[in-house]
Design a protein around this motif. Sequence first.
Motif, PDB file in Angstrom:
ATOM      1  N   GLU A 139       0.799  -1.275   0.054  1.00 47.14           N
ATOM      2  CA  GLU A 139       0.116   0.046  -0.017  1.00 47.14           C
ATOM      3  C   GLU A 139       0.904   1.215   0.057  1.00 47.14           C
ATOM      4  N   ILE A 140       2.157   1.341   0.590  1.00 46.87           N
ATOM      5  CA  ILE A 140       3.052   2.588   0.666  1.00 46.87           C
ATOM      6  C   ILE A 140       3.456   2.550  -0.744  1.00 46.87           C
ATOM      7  N   ILE A 141       4.162   1.546  -1.190  1.00 47.36           N
ATOM      8  CA  ILE A 141       4.778   1.387  -2.555  1.00 47.36           C
ATOM      9  C   ILE A 141       3.980   2.048  -3.802  1.00 47.36           C
ATOM     10  N   GLN A 142       2.688   1.613  -3.542  1.00 50.45           N
ATOM     11  CA  GLN A 142       1.699   1.811  -4.661  1.00 50.45           C
ATOM     12  C   GLN A 142       1.255   3.399  -4.675  1.00 50.45           C
ATOM     13  N   LYS A 143       1.233   3.807  -3.410  1.00 46.84           N
ATOM     14  CA  LYS A 143       0.790   5.182  -3.348  1.00 46.84           C
ATOM     15  C   LYS A 143       1.811   6.346  -3.706  1.00 46.84           C
ATOM     16  N   TYR A 144       3.247   5.977  -3.794  1.00 46.40           N
ATOM     17  CA  TYR A 144       4.120   6.831  -4.190  1.00 46.40           C
ATOM     18  C   TYR A 144       4.936   6.524  -5.320  1.00 46.40           C
ATOM     19  N   CYS A 145       4.784   5.441  -5.752  1.00 46.78           N
ATOM     20  CA  CYS A 145       5.662   5.148  -6.896  1.00 46.78           C
ATOM     21  C   CYS A 145       4.729   4.402  -8.070  1.00 46.78           C
ATOM     22  N   ASN A 146       5.259   4.483  -9.184  1.00 48.50           N
ATOM     23  CA  ASN A 146       4.495   3.557 -10.533  1.00 48.50           C
ATOM     24  C   ASN A 146       5.344   2.619 -10.960  1.00 48.50           C
ATOM     25  N   GLU A 147       4.569   1.939 -11.842  1.00 44.40           N
ATOM     26  CA  GLU A 147       5.273   0.797 -12.612  1.00 44.40           C
ATOM     27  C   GLU A 147       5.699   1.335 -13.862  1.00 44.40           C
ATOM     28  N   VAL A 148       7.080   1.669 -14.238  1.00 41.94           N
ATOM     29  CA  VAL A 148       7.431   2.133 -15.303  1.00 41.94           C
ATOM     30  C   VAL A 148       8.082   1.240 -16.456  1.00 41.94           C
ATOM     31  N   SER A 149       7.603   1.456 -17.618  1.00 38.83           N
ATOM     32  CA  SER A 149       8.331   0.679 -18.677  1.00 38.83           C
ATOM     33  C   SER A 149       9.370   1.431 -19.615  1.00 38.83           C
ATOM     34  N   TYR A 150      10.408   1.001 -19.972  1.00 40.37           N
ATOM     35  CA  TYR A 150      11.660   2.074 -20.627  1.00 40.37           C
ATOM     36  C   TYR A 150      12.247   1.396 -21.464  1.00 40.37           C
ATOM     37  N   ASN A 151      12.942   1.943 -22.243  1.00 44.39           N
ATOM     38  CA  ASN A 151      13.668   1.110 -23.180  1.00 44.39           C
ATOM     39  C   ASN A 151      15.124   1.687 -23.210  1.00 44.39           C
ATOM     40  N   ASN A 152      16.098   0.621 -22.967  1.00 41.13           N
ATOM     41  CA  ASN A 152      17.463   1.091 -22.523  1.00 41.13           C
ATOM     42  C   ASN A 152      18.301   0.283 -23.586  1.00 41.13           C
ATOM     43  N   GLY A 153      19.027   0.944 -24.783  1.00 40.05           N
ATOM     44  CA  GLY A 153      19.786   0.039 -25.707  1.00 40.05           C
ATOM     45  C   GLY A 153      19.123  -0.598 -26.649  1.00 40.05           C
TER      46      GLY A 153
END
Length: 303
Positions: A139-153
Motif C-alpha cells: 500500500e505504501i509503494i503503490q501510493k508513491y511509486c509507479n510501474e515504469v516501462s523503459y527502453n535501454n539500448g
Amino acid sequence: MENVCKRLSCEAVNEMDMVDYLATIGLEPKLIRGNEHWYTSPFRDENTPSFKVDRKLNRWYDHGERKGGKLVDFAVEYYHCTVGELLRKLSSNLNLPVPEKRSANFQPGESNHIVITFVKPLSNFALLQYAESRSIPKEIIQKYCNEVSYNNGGKDYFAIGFKNDLGGYELRSKYFKGSSSPKGFTHLNNGQSQLAVFEGFFNFLSFQKLHQNSKMPETDFLILNSVSFFEKARPIMEGYKQANLFLDGNAAGRKFTNYACSLNPTYQDKSSLYNGHEDLNDFIRDQATKITPALKNKRGLRF
C-alpha cells in the motif's frame, strides 16, 4: 565565505555518485555495461564514446585524453577552474559557467539511452515482491511509486519508478538501479513548517512504513535522489523553520549532514534513529528480520 568553503571538502564532493552528478549537468551515458557507463567525451567532439565512469569505483577515465580520476578532478578539468574556485562555488550555491556545448552526435536508438515508454499504477508481482524484500508494504509503494516501462539500448524493461520534480524517474528493480532524464529532487509540499530530508526514495518510503500504524509527523518531504542535488535544494530546505536530515549513515551522508548543520541552525541531524545502520531502509529491514522470527516462534514454528 572561506570557512564555509572549507566545510564542503574535496573528500565530500568525491563521495557524490558521479553518474548522478553528470546527469545534473546534462551528460547521459550512451552505453551501459555492468558498472561501466560510457559517454561521448565532454572535453571534445567525438562520435564514439570514449569517456568511461566505473560506477562501483566512482572513477572516470577519458581514453582520448588518457587521463582520469575522481569527481573533483573531472570538475576542475570540465569547468577550467581551480579546486578552490570549485569548492567556493559549490559551497556558496553559485552556478559554475558551463563550457560551450559540443555538437550533438548521439541519435536516439544508436546506443544505450533510457527512454520512458509507459507509466502506469504499480501492480507487477516481481516489483511488488522486490519492494517487500526491502520491507516496504504494497500500500505504501503503490501510493508513491509507479510501474515504469523503459527502453535501454533497444531493449525493453520495467521497474519501480519514483518521479522527480522535473519529470524524470528514479528506477529500481531487483536487477537495476538508475534514472531517466531529467534528473532532480522530489519535493512533497504539504504546507508544513518542517521538512524531512532523505537521500533516496526507499528511505522516504521507510519513514512512511515507520509511521504506518501511528500518527505521521506534520512535515513536508524532500527526497534529494542524490546528494549531488544538495546545493540546488538548499533554498527549499532553508525556507523551512526546521529541516530534519535523515541522510545515509555512510561517509558521504555523514559529511553532508555535518556540512549542513554547520551552515544553518535550520538543519537538524535525525540519523540517531537508525544509528549503526547504512540508512533508514537498512534499519527497518533489520528490524523486520528480528520481529518476523519472534512472531513465527510465538506461533510454534521452528527454523
